[in-house]
Design a protein around this motif. Structure first.
Motif, short mmCIF file in Angstrom:
data_model
loop_
_atom_site.label_atom_id
_atom_site.label_comp_id
_atom_site.label_asym_id
_atom_site.label_seq_id
_atom_site.Cartn_x
_atom_site.Cartn_y
_atom_site.Cartn_z
N TYR A 17 -24.18 32.93 -20.85
CA TYR A 17 -24.66 32.15 -22.00
C TYR A 17 -23.52 31.86 -22.98
CZ TYR A 17 -29.55 32.82 -20.67
OH TYR A 17 -30.75 32.80 -20.02
N ILE A 18 -22.69 32.85 -23.22
CA ILE A 18 -21.56 32.66 -24.13
C ILE A 18 -20.59 31.64 -23.57
CG2 ILE A 18 -19.51 33.82 -25.08
CD1 ILE A 18 -21.31 36.32 -25.42
N LEU A 19 -20.30 31.73 -22.27
CA LEU A 19 -19.41 30.76 -21.64
C LEU A 19 -19.99 29.35 -21.70
CD1 LEU A 19 -18.12 32.76 -18.54
CD2 LEU A 19 -16.88 32.20 -20.64
N GLY A 23 -18.21 26.34 -23.60
CA GLY A 23 -17.91 25.10 -22.90
C GLY A 23 -18.48 23.89 -23.62
N LEU A 24 -19.72 24.01 -24.06
CA LEU A 24 -20.34 22.92 -24.81
C LEU A 24 -19.62 22.68 -26.13
CD1 LEU A 24 -22.71 20.92 -24.85
CD2 LEU A 24 -24.05 22.67 -26.01
N GLY A 25 -19.24 23.76 -26.82
CA GLY A 25 -18.52 23.63 -28.08
C GLY A 25 -17.16 22.98 -27.89
N THR A 26 -16.46 23.36 -26.83
CA THR A 26 -15.15 22.75 -26.55
C THR A 26 -15.30 21.28 -26.22
OG1 THR A 26 -14.37 24.89 -25.73
CG2 THR A 26 -13.08 22.96 -25.13
N ILE A 49 -6.18 19.06 -29.94
CA ILE A 49 -7.10 19.93 -30.68
C ILE A 49 -8.04 20.64 -29.72
CG2 ILE A 49 -8.95 19.98 -32.41
CD1 ILE A 49 -7.49 17.71 -33.86
N MET A 50 -8.47 19.95 -28.67
CA MET A 50 -9.34 20.59 -27.69
C MET A 50 -8.62 21.74 -26.98
SD MET A 50 -11.02 19.30 -24.13
CE MET A 50 -9.48 19.59 -23.31
N PHE A 51 -7.34 21.57 -26.64
CA PHE A 51 -6.59 22.64 -25.99
C PHE A 51 -6.40 23.83 -26.93
CE2 PHE A 51 -4.85 19.21 -23.10
CZ PHE A 51 -5.62 19.61 -22.03
N ALA A 57 -10.74 30.14 -27.64
CA ALA A 57 -11.91 30.62 -26.91
C ALA A 57 -11.51 31.66 -25.87
CB ALA A 57 -12.62 29.45 -26.24
N VAL A 58 -10.41 31.44 -25.18
CA VAL A 58 -9.94 32.41 -24.18
C VAL A 58 -9.56 33.73 -24.84
CG1 VAL A 58 -8.09 32.88 -22.52
CG2 VAL A 58 -9.24 30.67 -22.50
#
Length: 166
Positions: A17-19, A23-26, A49-51, A57-58
């Motif tokens: 769920y967190i992943l 993923g959706l947030g990114t 900015i996405m990277f 996130a990582v």
């Protein structure tokens, strides 16, 4: 009486769920910052900015997995110390903090900048969980002692936030 040891069980469903949320947030960050990223500098591409968001996130996932292997009783044991340390950081922020967009809420450690108020969210949750899980809490919860035990730290946090330059 023997101490009971259970094999550690990782909650994979929670991780999935967190992943999914990350993923959706990114993806949302990529969509919202596509044009701005391409104008940051001549060498940046549209996904800069996405990277950055993906990198954070990582790091966050690694910290989450690392924290999940720590016995929760250690958090309870050090709850007051954690809360106090972060509260001191929040009190120091108006004096030693870096100013961004007219607000002095950041602490710059040269390697990383962070807002102590973000750490306070975690510290306050740990503190309140430690108080509520105390065996004596049921007796204290109905009186002024119980109210002060929870509300005083929250009031200190609100006061610390009010001291920071907005």
């Amino acid at each position: 009486m023997k101490a009971e040891f259970r094999k550690y069980q990782f909650d994979y469903l929670l991780l999935y769920y967190i992943l999914a949320l990350l993923g959706l947030g990114t993806l949302m960050v990529a969509s919202a910052s596509y044009v701005k990223s391409s104008y940051l500098s001549s060498t940046s591409d549209a996904y800069t900015i996405m990277f950055q968001q993906f990198t954070y996130a990582v790091v966050g996932i690694a910290a989450m997995i690392g924290a999940s292997f720590v016995d929760y009783r250690i958090y309870k044991k050090f709850a007051v110390a954690i809360f106090g340390a972060v509260l001191v950081l929040m009190w120091l922020t108006p004096f030693i903090g870096a100013e961004r967009n007219g607000a002095r809420r950041w602490i710059n450690l040269k390697v990383v900048e962070f807002q102590p108020s973000e750490l306070m969210k975690i510290a306050l949750v740990i503190y309140i969980a430690a108080v509520l899980s105390d065996k004596k809490w049921g007796k204290r919860s109905m009186g002024l002692t119980g109210i002060f035990t929870i509300m005083l730290p929250i009031g200190l946090v609100f006061g610390s936030l009010a001291l920071q330059k907005h």
